[in-house]
Design a protein around this motif. Structure first.
Motif, PDB file in Angstrom:
ATOM      1  N   GLU A 238       0.852  -1.140  -0.007  1.00 13.25           N
ATOM      2  CA  GLU A 238       0.082   0.114   0.034  1.00 13.25           C
ATOM      3  C   GLU A 238       0.904   1.210   0.104  1.00 13.25           C
ATOM      4  O   GLU A 238       0.429   2.381  -0.421  1.00 13.25           O
ATOM      5  N   ARG A 239       2.159   0.954   0.546  1.00 12.08           N
ATOM      6  CA  ARG A 239       3.127   2.227   0.744  1.00 12.08           C
ATOM      7  C   ARG A 239       3.920   2.460  -0.778  1.00 12.08           C
ATOM      8  O   ARG A 239       4.696   3.312  -0.936  1.00 12.08           O
ATOM      9  N   GLY A 240       3.590   1.320  -1.712  1.00 12.26           N
ATOM     10  CA  GLY A 240       4.181   1.560  -3.034  1.00 12.26           C
ATOM     11  C   GLY A 240       5.623   0.621  -2.978  1.00 12.26           C
ATOM     12  O   GLY A 240       6.303   0.923  -4.201  1.00 12.26           O
ATOM     13  N   TYR A 241       5.791  -0.022  -2.114  1.00 11.18           N
ATOM     14  CA  TYR A 241       6.827  -0.930  -1.974  1.00 11.18           C
ATOM     15  C   TYR A 241       6.891  -2.089  -3.010  1.00 11.18           C
ATOM     16  O   TYR A 241       5.675  -2.839  -3.214  1.00 11.18           O
ATOM     17  N   VAL A 242       7.701  -2.572  -3.832  1.00  9.80           N
ATOM     18  CA  VAL A 242       7.987  -3.573  -4.473  1.00  9.80           C
ATOM     19  C   VAL A 242       8.886  -4.703  -3.731  1.00  9.80           C
ATOM     20  O   VAL A 242      10.056  -4.330  -3.524  1.00  9.80           O
ATOM     21  N   PHE A 243       8.437  -5.788  -3.604  1.00  7.22           N
ATOM     22  CA  PHE A 243       9.262  -6.710  -3.023  1.00  7.22           C
ATOM     23  C   PHE A 243      10.226  -7.656  -3.930  1.00  7.22           C
ATOM     24  O   PHE A 243       9.875  -8.167  -4.906  1.00  7.22           O
ATOM     25  N   VAL A 244      11.577  -7.658  -3.619  1.00  8.44           N
ATOM     26  CA  VAL A 244      12.298  -8.380  -4.354  1.00  8.44           C
ATOM     27  C   VAL A 244      13.420  -9.426  -3.590  1.00  8.44           C
ATOM     28  O   VAL A 244      13.417  -9.065  -2.303  1.00  8.44           O
ATOM     29  N   THR A 245      14.121 -10.083  -4.164  1.00  6.19           N
ATOM     30  CA  THR A 245      15.302 -10.890  -3.330  1.00  6.19           C
ATOM     31  C   THR A 245      16.357  -9.793  -3.328  1.00  6.19           C
ATOM     32  O   THR A 245      16.220  -9.069  -3.934  1.00  6.19           O
ATOM     33  N   VAL A 246      17.431 -10.232  -2.604  1.00  5.50           N
ATOM     34  CA  VAL A 246      18.525  -9.412  -2.320  1.00  5.50           C
ATOM     35  C   VAL A 246      19.276  -9.549  -3.796  1.00  5.50           C
ATOM     36  O   VAL A 246      19.660  -8.349  -3.925  1.00  5.50           O
ATOM     37  N   PRO A 247      19.503 -10.482  -4.562  1.00  3.18           N
ATOM     38  CA  PRO A 247      20.090 -10.112  -5.822  1.00  3.18           C
ATOM     39  C   PRO A 247      19.368  -9.075  -6.696  1.00  3.18           C
ATOM     40  O   PRO A 247      19.996  -8.584  -7.464  1.00  3.18           O
ATOM     41  N   GLN A 248      17.987  -9.303  -6.550  1.00  2.00           N
ATOM     42  CA  GLN A 248      17.325  -8.431  -7.604  1.00  2.00           C
ATOM     43  C   GLN A 248      17.215  -6.782  -6.893  1.00  2.00           C
ATOM     44  O   GLN A 248      17.353  -5.926  -7.592  1.00  2.00           O
ATOM     45  N   LEU A 249      17.532  -6.839  -5.862  1.00  2.00           N
ATOM     46  CA  LEU A 249      17.853  -5.690  -5.181  1.00  2.00           C
ATOM     47  C   LEU A 249      18.954  -4.872  -5.588  1.00  2.00           C
ATOM     48  O   LEU A 249      19.154  -3.820  -5.542  1.00  2.00           O
ATOM     49  N   LEU A 250      19.956  -5.686  -5.719  1.00  5.97           N
ATOM     50  CA  LEU A 250      21.110  -5.085  -6.420  1.00  5.97           C
ATOM     51  C   LEU A 250      21.369  -4.870  -8.017  1.00  5.97           C
ATOM     52  O   LEU A 250      22.168  -4.413  -8.355  1.00  5.97           O
ATOM     53  N   ALA A 251      20.363  -5.604  -8.663  1.00  6.31           N
ATOM     54  CA  ALA A 251      20.478  -5.607 -10.188  1.00  6.31           C
ATOM     55  C   ALA A 251      20.281  -4.045 -10.555  1.00  6.31           C
ATOM     56  O   ALA A 251      19.344  -3.584 -10.318  1.00  6.31           O
ATOM     57  N   PRO A 252      20.826  -3.758 -11.842  1.00  8.98           N
ATOM     58  CA  PRO A 252      21.892  -4.694 -12.618  1.00  8.98           C
ATOM     59  C   PRO A 252      23.139  -5.199 -12.103  1.00  8.98           C
ATOM     60  O   PRO A 252      23.942  -5.607 -13.056  1.00  8.98           O
ATOM     61  N   GLY A 253      23.382  -4.589 -10.856  1.00 10.80           N
ATOM     62  CA  GLY A 253      24.614  -5.140 -10.615  1.00 10.80           C
ATOM     63  C   GLY A 253      24.567  -6.372  -9.771  1.00 10.80           C
ATOM     64  O   GLY A 253      23.379  -7.034  -9.854  1.00 10.80           O
ATOM     65  N   LYS A 254      25.405  -6.999  -9.205  1.00  6.59           N
ATOM     66  CA  LYS A 254      25.551  -8.182  -8.474  1.00  6.59           C
ATOM     67  C   LYS A 254      26.371  -8.291  -7.037  1.00  6.59           C
ATOM     68  O   LYS A 254      27.526  -7.597  -7.238  1.00  6.59           O
ATOM     69  N   ALA A 255      26.195  -9.108  -6.446  1.00  8.00           N
ATOM     70  CA  ALA A 255      26.996  -9.354  -5.145  1.00  8.00           C
ATOM     71  C   ALA A 255      28.325  -9.861  -5.500  1.00  8.00           C
ATOM     72  O   ALA A 255      28.419 -10.798  -6.238  1.00  8.00           O
ATOM     73  N   GLU A 256      29.193  -9.275  -5.150  1.00  8.47           N
ATOM     74  CA  GLU A 256      30.565  -9.695  -5.210  1.00  8.47           C
ATOM     75  C   GLU A 256      31.367 -10.583  -4.021  1.00  8.47           C
ATOM     76  O   GLU A 256      31.258 -10.287  -2.807  1.00  8.47           O
ATOM     77  N   PRO A 257      31.709 -11.792  -4.270  1.00  8.07           N
ATOM     78  CA  PRO A 257      32.312 -12.193  -3.029  1.00  8.07           C
ATOM     79  C   PRO A 257      33.494 -11.672  -2.359  1.00  8.07           C
ATOM     80  O   PRO A 257      34.274 -10.733  -2.754  1.00  8.07           O
ATOM     81  N   GLY A 258      33.209 -11.618  -1.016  1.00  2.87           N
ATOM     82  CA  GLY A 258      34.282 -10.929  -0.025  1.00  2.87           C
ATOM     83  C   GLY A 258      33.604  -9.601   0.478  1.00  2.87           C
ATOM     84  O   GLY A 258      34.073  -8.849   1.067  1.00  2.87           O
ATOM     85  N   GLN A 259      32.441  -9.163  -0.358  1.00  5.14           N
ATOM     86  CA  GLN A 259      31.900  -7.681   0.019  1.00  5.14           C
ATOM     87  C   GLN A 259      30.758  -7.959   1.125  1.00  5.14           C
ATOM     88  O   GLN A 259      30.227  -9.026   1.350  1.00  5.14           O
ATOM     89  N   VAL A 260      30.372  -7.086   1.863  1.00 12.80           N
ATOM     90  CA  VAL A 260      29.617  -7.126   2.922  1.00 12.80           C
ATOM     91  C   VAL A 260      28.403  -5.919   2.427  1.00 12.80           C
ATOM     92  O   VAL A 260      28.724  -4.897   2.287  1.00 12.80           O
ATOM     93  N   TYR A 261      27.052  -6.447   2.402  1.00 14.25           N
ATOM     94  CA  TYR A 261      26.025  -5.585   1.918  1.00 14.25           C
ATOM     95  C   TYR A 261      25.076  -5.349   2.768  1.00 14.25           C
ATOM     96  O   TYR A 261      24.728  -6.067   3.855  1.00 14.25           O
ATOM     97  N   ARG A 262      24.818  -3.988   3.078  1.00 16.11           N
ATOM     98  CA  ARG A 262      23.770  -3.513   4.165  1.00 16.11           C
ATOM     99  C   ARG A 262      23.336  -2.179   3.618  1.00 16.11           C
ATOM    100  O   ARG A 262      24.066  -1.515   3.194  1.00 16.11           O
ATOM    101  N   PRO A 263      22.026  -2.007   3.593  1.00 16.60           N
ATOM    102  CA  PRO A 263      21.378  -0.529   3.009  1.00 16.60           C
ATOM    103  C   PRO A 263      22.185   0.576   4.095  1.00 16.60           C
ATOM    104  O   PRO A 263      22.307   0.285   5.260  1.00 16.60           O
TER     105      PRO A 263
END
Length: 263
Positions: A238-263
Motif C-alpha cells: 500500500e505504501r508503494g513498495y515492490v518486494f524483491v530478493t536480495v540479488p534483485q535489489l542489487l540488479a543490474p549489479g550483483k553481489a561480489e564475493p568478499g563484500q558485505v552488503y547492508r542498506p
C-alpha cells in the motif's frame, strides 16, 4: 539471526532466552579487535553494475526506479516454513532464505527444494550457527561449506550469499567468504521476533523501520512471525513498495564475493 548459539536451534524458547543478550550486535559491525569493515549499499551496487543483469523470479524489477524492499528469513527451514511459502506464493512475493544446516536443511529438504522452485533466493546462515568471529579459520570454512554443499545437492544451485550469525564478521571471515565465493548480507530492519510471539508487534516494528532498499530480517522459526507476514506485505504494498530478493535489489549489479552488503 541476531543472537543464536549452537545449542539454541532445538527450541524457539531457547532461542529467545539467549537472544536478548545481543539484540543489536548484528547491525553495528563493531567487530572483534580493532577491525572495522566497510559495507556496501544496494544503491551503490546498482550504480556501478559489472554487467547488464535483469532481475529474475516473479518478473523483472528495476530497483533504480522502483521502490524496492527485500524480505529475508533466517535460521529455517522449520515447521512454519510451508505456511510461509503458501503466503508468499499467494501474495506473489519473492524472499531470500538464509538457511541453517544442522537440524534444519537436514530435517526439511523438501522445503529447501520448494523455496528454490518457487523463485526464492536460497542462501546460507552457516551449518550450526557458530559465531564465526570466535572460531578458527578451518572451522569457518566448514561452517560455510557444509550448508552450501547441502543446498547445491538439493537445488542444483550453489549459494553465493551468506548471513553471518549475529551479523558478526571480521577480516578473517571476510577473506574466507571471498575465497569461497560468498558475499555477506546484513540487514536494516529487524522486528526482534526472537523476543516476542506478538504478531501485531512484529508487524508494527517492521513497518516503523521500513524504507526504500531496506532488507528486513525475520525468522520463520518463531510462532509469532509467519502470522505477521501477510500484514507486513499488504501494508508495504500500500505504501508503494515492490518486494524483491536480495540479488534483485542489487540488479543490474550483483553481489561480489568478499563484500558485505547492508542498506
Amino acid at each position: 539471526m541476531p543472537s543464536l548459539t549452537r545449542k539454541m536451534t532445538r527450541t524457539g524458547k531457547a532461542f529467545r532466552a539467549a537472544a536478548v543478550f545481543s539484540a543489536a550486535a548484528g547491525l553495528t559491525l563493531a567487530l572483534s579487535g580493532c577491525t572495522r569493515l566497510d559495507t556496501t549499499a544496494p544503491s551503490t551496487v546498482r550504480a556501478h553494475p559489472a554487467s547488464d543483469v535483469q532481475a529474475a523470479g516473479y518478473g523483472a524489477v528495476d530497483c533504480r526506479t522502483a521502490k524496492c524492499i527485500a524480505l529475508t528469513f533466517d535460521a529455517g527451514p522449520s515447521e512454519n516454513s510451508a505456511r510461509l511459502l503458501d503466503i508468499l506464493k499467494e501474495k506473489k512475493v519473492p524472499a531470500t532464505f538464509f538457511l541453517l544446516g544442522a537440524r534444519h536443511i537436514e530435517k526439511y529438504p523438501e522445503l529447501v527444494k520448494r523455496m528454490a522452485a518457487e523463485g526464492h533466493e536460497v542462501a546460507s546462515h552457516t551449518w550450526d550457527h557458530k559465531i564465526l568471529t570466535k572460531i578458527e579459520p578451518d572451522e569457518i570454512r566448514d561452517e560455510l561449506k557444509r550448508p552450501n554443499d547441502a543446498i547445491e545437492k538439493l537445488t542444483g544451485h550453489r549459494p553465493t550469499l551468506m548471513r553471518p550469525p549475529q551479523g558478526r564478521t571480521n577480516d578473517t571471515v571476510n577473506a574466507i567468504s571471498k575465497e569461497m565465493g560468498l558475499a555477506e548480507v546484513l540487514w536494516s530492519v529487524t522486528a526482534k521476533d526472537y523476543t516476542t510471539n506478538d504478531s501485531a508487534l512484529i508487524e508494527k516494528r517492521v513497518l516503523e523501520q521500513a524504507s526504500r532498499d531496506g532488507i528486513i530480517l525475520l525468522h520463520d522459526i518463531y510462532p509469532g512471525t509467519v502470522p505477521a507476514v501477510p500484514g507486513i506485505i499488504d501494508a508495504l504494498k500500500e505504501r508503494g513498495y515492490v518486494f524483491v530478493t536480495v540479488p534483485q535489489l542489487l540488479a543490474p549489479g550483483k553481489a561480489e564475493p568478499g563484500q558485505v552488503y547492508r542498506p
